[in-house]
Design a protein around this motif. Structure first.
Motif, PDB file in Angstrom:
ATOM      1  N   PHE A 232       0.856  -1.182   0.000  1.00  0.00           N
ATOM      2  CA  PHE A 232       0.000   0.000   0.000  1.00  0.00           C
ATOM      3  C   PHE A 232       0.891   1.229   0.000  1.00  0.00           C
ATOM      4  O   PHE A 232       1.728   1.402   0.889  1.00  0.00           O
ATOM      5  CB  PHE A 232      -0.907   0.012   1.229  1.00  0.00           C
ATOM      6  N   GLU A 233       0.718   2.092  -1.027  1.00  0.00           N
ATOM      7  CA  GLU A 233       1.559   3.278  -1.107  1.00  0.00           C
ATOM      8  C   GLU A 233       0.772   4.573  -0.953  1.00  0.00           C
ATOM      9  O   GLU A 233       1.356   5.647  -0.796  1.00  0.00           O
ATOM     10  CB  GLU A 233       2.384   3.308  -2.401  1.00  0.00           C
ATOM     11  N   GLY A 234      -0.558   4.498  -0.989  1.00  0.00           N
ATOM     12  CA  GLY A 234      -1.372   5.681  -0.759  1.00  0.00           C
ATOM     13  C   GLY A 234      -1.047   6.832  -1.685  1.00  0.00           C
ATOM     14  O   GLY A 234      -1.091   7.990  -1.275  1.00  0.00           O
ATOM     15  N   TRP A 235      -0.700   6.505  -2.927  1.00  0.00           N
ATOM     16  CA  TRP A 235      -0.346   7.496  -3.960  1.00  0.00           C
ATOM     17  C   TRP A 235       0.994   8.183  -3.683  1.00  0.00           C
ATOM     18  O   TRP A 235       1.335   9.154  -4.360  1.00  0.00           O
ATOM     19  CB  TRP A 235      -1.414   8.563  -4.128  1.00  0.00           C
ATOM     20  N   LYS A 236       1.757   7.708  -2.714  1.00  0.00           N
ATOM     21  CA  LYS A 236       3.021   8.371  -2.365  1.00  0.00           C
ATOM     22  C   LYS A 236       4.178   7.692  -3.085  1.00  0.00           C
ATOM     23  O   LYS A 236       4.611   6.597  -2.719  1.00  0.00           O
ATOM     24  CB  LYS A 236       3.219   8.338  -0.847  1.00  0.00           C
ATOM     25  N   TRP A 237       4.670   8.373  -4.108  1.00  0.00           N
ATOM     26  CA  TRP A 237       5.755   7.835  -4.918  1.00  0.00           C
ATOM     27  C   TRP A 237       7.066   7.878  -4.158  1.00  0.00           C
ATOM     28  O   TRP A 237       7.334   8.802  -3.385  1.00  0.00           O
ATOM     29  CB  TRP A 237       5.881   8.657  -6.202  1.00  0.00           C
ATOM     30  N   GLN A 238       7.879   6.849  -4.351  1.00  0.00           N
ATOM     31  CA  GLN A 238       9.230   6.815  -3.788  1.00  0.00           C
ATOM     32  C   GLN A 238      10.219   6.534  -4.911  1.00  0.00           C
ATOM     33  O   GLN A 238       9.984   5.671  -5.761  1.00  0.00           O
ATOM     34  CB  GLN A 238       9.352   5.713  -2.722  1.00  0.00           C
ATOM     35  N   GLU A 239      11.305   7.268  -4.895  1.00  0.00           N
ATOM     36  CA  GLU A 239      12.328   7.067  -5.927  1.00  0.00           C
ATOM     37  C   GLU A 239      12.932   5.676  -5.827  1.00  0.00           C
ATOM     38  O   GLU A 239      13.249   5.039  -6.823  1.00  0.00           O
ATOM     39  CB  GLU A 239      13.424   8.130  -5.791  1.00  0.00           C
ATOM     40  N   ARG A 240      13.073   5.201  -4.589  1.00  0.00           N
ATOM     41  CA  ARG A 240      13.616   3.864  -4.370  1.00  0.00           C
ATOM     42  C   ARG A 240      12.763   3.121  -3.358  1.00  0.00           C
ATOM     43  O   ARG A 240      12.503   3.638  -2.269  1.00  0.00           O
ATOM     44  CB  ARG A 240      15.058   3.948  -3.864  1.00  0.00           C
ATOM     45  N   GLU A 241      12.330   1.943  -3.722  1.00  0.00           N
ATOM     46  CA  GLU A 241      11.502   1.128  -2.838  1.00  0.00           C
ATOM     47  C   GLU A 241      12.359   0.243  -1.941  1.00  0.00           C
ATOM     48  O   GLU A 241      13.381  -0.303  -2.373  1.00  0.00           O
ATOM     49  CB  GLU A 241      10.569   0.219  -3.663  1.00  0.00           C
ATOM     50  N   MET A 242      11.931   0.100  -0.698  1.00  0.00           N
ATOM     51  CA  MET A 242      12.493  -0.923   0.171  1.00  0.00           C
ATOM     52  C   MET A 242      12.077  -2.277  -0.409  1.00  0.00           C
ATOM     53  O   MET A 242      10.893  -2.542  -0.600  1.00  0.00           O
ATOM     54  CB  MET A 242      11.949  -0.783   1.595  1.00  0.00           C
ATOM     55  N   THR A 243      13.030  -3.131  -0.733  1.00  0.00           N
ATOM     56  CA  THR A 243      12.693  -4.404  -1.364  1.00  0.00           C
ATOM     57  C   THR A 243      12.307  -5.459  -0.324  1.00  0.00           C
ATOM     58  O   THR A 243      12.621  -5.328   0.869  1.00  0.00           O
ATOM     59  CB  THR A 243      13.868  -4.944  -2.186  1.00  0.00           C
TER      60      THR A 243
END
Length: 312
Positions: A232-243
């Motif tokens: 769930f990201e709630g429309w919040k973009w991240q340049e790098r995701e925690m894998t």
């Protein structure tokens, strides 16, 4: 001599196929995807009208055989059925009339599977009563399910999909256990695949209760799970995701905490979308897909789809 041995082994394999009724293993790609209801985000770049074509393209890219969706409103159901004609769409909406409000449908590839039984029931003490509620749930919740036969392998399995309550932990736990109980009954012992947005983390009581009966596909994968930890990201973009791989280096209570990093953002992010399978089901691979819409930092939905390839 070598060729004779190969022929003998092939004949033995054919014989074993006869003894087992001709069934053979066949990989099935399954998934779950909360597509975000169309009633929200109006007037923003995340509005359904702005993202629906990208979401359909994304689903096609995932190339799933069977998958569950959540938060599907009637207008979305119509659009998806029209634009994903290779899939059959099964599941009543949760309104009292069965055609209004959100649905948690199951979609399956029509060319591959035969639906032997199907249905929708409410997560309550009276599951056959439309719009019924129990256990302090904030709103009505449904489970849609199918008993499928795979034309490639001849094997049967139950696929159930739901979206559990976001407020009541009791409703989440009792609702999910109700789903499993009913699938055991409806499927008469066949394997179960249980998907959905379950609104809880893996160390919360509802998820722990389910994990005593079914297996979280994430931990059954025969290859390293791929993609982001959060679903769930709630429309919040991240340049790098925690894998997933990075998150799994931490203890379960840490990777499921609301701990924030130095930037003030959640370090791990909530992982609340699940694929569960019966013990004995092989999970060949597993992934969370954090793809954005073309040429943007926008997502097709406020959840990431989760997929797994399984063998029954």
């Amino acid at each position: 001599m070598k060729n004779a041995m190969v022929l003998a082994l092939a004949a033995m394999a054919m014989c074993m196929g006869c003894l087992t009724g001709g069934e053979k293993a066949a990989a099935v790609k399954v998934g779950t995807y909360n597509i975000r209801l169309s009633a929200g985000d109006k007037g923003t770049p995340n509005a359904w009208a702005e993202r629906k074509a990208d979401l359909v393209a994304f689903v096609k890219q995932l190339d799933l055989d069977v998958f569950g969706m959540q938060e599907v409103c009637p207008d979305q159901a119509k659009y998806l059925a029209e634009n994903l004609p290779e899939y059959a769409y099964v599941g009543d909406h949760r309104g009292k009339d069965r055609i209004s409000d959100e649905a948690s449908p199951v979609c399956y590839r029509k060319s591959r599977f035969t639906a032997l039984k199907s249905g929708t029931f409410w997560l309550s003490e009276t599951p056959e009563v439309p719009a019924s509620k129990s256990w302090k749930t904030a709103c009505t919740r449904v489970c849609s399910w199918l008993l499928l036969e795979d034309r490639q392998s001849g094997k049967r399995f139950c696929f159930a999909n739901t979206h559990t309550d976001h407020v009541s932990a009791e409703a989440r736990e009792k609702g999910m256990l109700l789903v499993i109980e009913r699938m055991k009954k409806f499927g008469a012992g066949v394997p179960i695949v249980f998907t959905g947005d379950h609104n809880c983390r893996e160390n919360d009581k509802p998820a722990l209760a389910v994990s005593k009966i079914l297996k979280n596909a994430l931990y059954e994968s025969q290859t390293p799970p791929q993609g982001s930890w959060r679903t769930f990201e709630g429309w919040k973009w991240q340049e790098r995701e925690m894998t997933i791989a990075e998150a799994l280096k931490h203890p379960v209570d840490v990777r499921n905490s609301k701990e924030k990093g130095a930037d003030g953002k959640p370090k791990f992010g909530p992982r609340i979308d699940y694929i569960y399978v019966s013990p004995g089901v092989k999970v060949l691979d597993y992934a969370t897909h954090s793809d954005t819409r073309p040429a943007s930092n926008l997502y097709p939905s406020d959840h990431f789809p989760v997929t797994a390839t399984i063998e029954l």
